[in-house]
Motif scaffolding. Structure first.
Motif, mmCIF file in Angstrom:
data_model
loop_
_atom_site.group_PDB
_atom_site.id
_atom_site.type_symbol
_atom_site.label_atom_id
_atom_site.label_comp_id
_atom_site.label_asym_id
_atom_site.label_seq_id
_atom_site.Cartn_x
_atom_site.Cartn_y
_atom_site.Cartn_z
ATOM 1 N N UNK A 161 0.861 -1.190 0.000
ATOM 2 C CA UNK A 161 0.000 0.000 0.000
ATOM 3 C C UNK A 161 0.893 1.233 0.000
ATOM 4 N N UNK A 162 0.898 1.932 -1.128
ATOM 5 C CA UNK A 162 1.665 3.170 -1.210
ATOM 6 C C UNK A 162 0.820 4.307 -0.656
ATOM 7 N N UNK A 163 1.402 5.024 0.299
ATOM 8 C CA UNK A 163 0.626 6.050 1.010
ATOM 9 C C UNK A 163 1.023 7.450 0.555
ATOM 10 N N UNK A 164 0.174 8.393 0.881
ATOM 11 C CA UNK A 164 0.376 9.763 0.436
ATOM 12 C C UNK A 164 -0.174 10.719 1.495
ATOM 13 N N UNK A 165 0.474 11.885 1.615
ATOM 14 C CA UNK A 165 -0.032 12.959 2.481
ATOM 15 C C UNK A 165 -0.816 13.935 1.609
ATOM 16 N N UNK A 166 -2.006 14.317 2.071
ATOM 17 C CA UNK A 166 -2.871 15.182 1.262
ATOM 18 C C UNK A 166 -3.544 16.244 2.134
ATOM 19 N N UNK A 167 -4.008 17.282 1.465
ATOM 20 C CA UNK A 167 -4.841 18.304 2.107
ATOM 21 C C UNK A 167 -5.634 19.004 1.016
ATOM 22 N N UNK A 168 -6.674 19.697 1.410
ATOM 23 C CA UNK A 168 -7.494 20.429 0.433
ATOM 24 C C UNK A 168 -6.821 21.754 0.089
ATOM 25 N N UNK A 169 -7.074 22.272 -1.111
ATOM 26 C CA UNK A 169 -6.549 23.606 -1.458
ATOM 27 C C UNK A 169 -6.975 24.676 -0.457
ATOM 28 N N UNK A 170 -8.201 24.565 0.038
ATOM 29 C CA UNK A 170 -8.712 25.534 1.015
ATOM 30 C C UNK A 170 -7.865 25.518 2.284
ATOM 31 N N UNK A 171 -7.564 24.325 2.798
ATOM 32 C CA UNK A 171 -6.746 24.243 4.015
ATOM 33 C C UNK A 171 -5.354 24.820 3.766
ATOM 34 N N UNK A 254 4.494 16.824 0.299
ATOM 35 C CA UNK A 254 5.738 16.161 0.711
ATOM 36 C C UNK A 254 6.131 15.034 -0.241
ATOM 37 N N UNK A 255 6.049 15.305 -1.543
ATOM 38 C CA UNK A 255 6.363 14.271 -2.533
ATOM 39 C C UNK A 255 7.802 13.772 -2.406
ATOM 40 N N UNK A 256 8.704 14.619 -1.884
ATOM 41 C CA UNK A 256 10.103 14.194 -1.700
ATOM 42 C C UNK A 256 10.281 13.345 -0.445
ATOM 43 N N UNK A 257 9.273 13.306 0.403
ATOM 44 C CA UNK A 257 9.334 12.509 1.642
ATOM 45 C C UNK A 257 8.049 11.688 1.765
ATOM 46 N N UNK A 258 7.826 10.734 0.884
ATOM 47 C CA UNK A 258 6.550 10.000 0.936
ATOM 48 C C UNK A 258 6.391 9.214 2.231
ATOM 49 N N UNK A 259 5.171 9.126 2.745
ATOM 50 C CA UNK A 259 4.936 8.259 3.911
ATOM 51 C C UNK A 259 5.368 6.826 3.587
ATOM 52 N N UNK A 260 5.888 6.129 4.581
ATOM 53 C CA UNK A 260 6.395 4.781 4.334
ATOM 54 C C UNK A 260 5.252 3.863 3.886
ATOM 55 N N UNK A 261 5.596 2.939 2.989
ATOM 56 C CA UNK A 261 4.613 1.982 2.493
ATOM 57 C C UNK A 261 4.193 1.019 3.586
ATOM 58 N N UNK A 262 3.048 0.357 3.362
ATOM 59 C CA UNK A 262 2.578 -0.685 4.274
ATOM 60 C C UNK A 262 2.297 -1.961 3.488
ATOM 61 N N UNK A 263 2.542 -3.107 4.079
ATOM 62 C CA UNK A 263 2.272 -4.360 3.363
ATOM 63 C C UNK A 263 0.780 -4.633 3.244
ATOM 64 N N UNK A 264 0.404 -5.268 2.155
ATOM 65 C CA UNK A 264 -0.940 -5.826 1.993
ATOM 66 C C UNK A 264 -0.799 -7.332 2.090
ATOM 67 N N UNK A 265 -1.537 -7.932 2.996
ATOM 68 C CA UNK A 265 -1.408 -9.371 3.247
ATOM 69 C C UNK A 265 -2.751 -10.062 3.162
#
Length: 298
Positions: A161-171, A254-265
């Motif tokens: 599971x590739x993770x990502x940090x996100x926020x709304x343009x408004x925030x 934070x595209x240069x510092x992506x959240x660490x991946x998690x395994x799918x099992x």
């Protein structure tokens, strides 16, 4: 299949579906036949296996014990039959659990594809972000995201599971855009209660960051909604946000510092017996995940 094995199959199906009428539909027999077979089985064993009223359904202590033994016996019969029958002749019931958003984005289409190839197979899916008990909930297997930890169950890693940090343009317009994970300490972060690391977020190439915020949830759907409403910064699997990112409703951070991946099992109960239909579906899901660029383990 002899008479006793037929009774066992009917009993397991009734137990899995918690319904005489639904078991009758799956088995292709009448409800009265289901009742007659269960009564014959209980009479043969000299024990009551089911406690059933108009409002409740439960297995007796003897019923739970016999259910486990019947599963092992039917799995052995299934193995013997599978050695000589057509690989397309899958039937019976498979019960699984999966996280809600992963199921909606990926797993349900995988299951639909499999059922089109095996129309006699019935699939029951329990959707939950929580880790259900496979034995207590009589599930054949679970699809789980994250570290499994110590468990008597059998786990097979099938993807990432590739993770990502996100926020709304408004925030971001109100609070600014974080440039490094350390900047998150001054932002309102939306906490996911089921994250194994708690309020500590981990990023590639950076020390873990302790976050805080005014909103916390155990639902990935609620996490997405909170991010869309501009409540703060969220971190979760990319599949949860992919449509919002494409539409511009959310922005990747934070595209240069992506959240660490998690395994799918895929996790199976501790029993060494796995029915052919269960093994076939597990292999299908694993194959589909490995073919998905967003989920496969590179």
């Amino acid at each position: 299949m002899n008479e006793f094995a037929t009774w066992m199959k009917t009993y397991v199906t009734v137990s899995d579906l918690e319904s005489f009428s639904r078991a009758a539909d799956v088995l292709g027999i009448t409800q009265s036949t289901v009742s007659r077979q269960i009564n014959a089985l209980e009479k043969h064993l000299g024990a009551s296996l089911l406690k059933r009223t108009t409002r409740s359904f439960a297995l007796t202590v003897e019923g739970v014990s016999f259910y486990d033994a019947a599963l092992r016996a039917l799995a052995a019969i299934d193995e013997a039959e599978a050695a000589v029958r057509s690989p397309e002749a899958l039937s019976g019931v498979v019960r699984l659990t999966a996280p809600l958003t992963l199921a909606r984005a990926r797993i349900i289409p995988y299951l639909a594809q499999f059922q089109r190839a095996h129309p006699d197979l019935h699939i029951e899916v329990q959707l939950s972000d929580h880790a259900l008990n496979l034995v207590a909930d009589r599930l054949d297997f679970a699809i789980r995201v994250g570290e499994i930890g110590d468990s008597r169950n059998r786990a097979r890693k099938v993807g990432t599971a590739r993770r990502v940090a996100v926020a709304s343009p408004d925030y971001l317009e109100r609070a600014g855009v974080p440039q490094t994970p350390a900047d998150l300490r001054s932002h309102n972060c939306i906490a996911f209660a089921l994250l194994s690391t708690g309020n500590t977020w981990q990023f590639a190439g950076h020390d873990p960051v302790s976050i805080s915020g005014s909103f916390r949830t155990d639902s990935s759907d609620a996490l997405r909604s909170a991010a869309l409403c501009g409540l703060g910064i969220a971190v979760n699997a990319r599949w949860l946000f992919e449509e919002d990112l494409a539409a511009g409703r959310l922005v990747e951070l934070l595209a240069d510092y992506p959240p660490v991946d998690m395994p799918i099992s895929i996790v199976l109960p501790p029993s060494r017996y796995t029915a052919t239909r269960v093994r076939a579906l597990v292999d299908h899901i694993a194959s589909c995940i490995q073919a998905d660029p967003l989920l496969r383990s590179d």
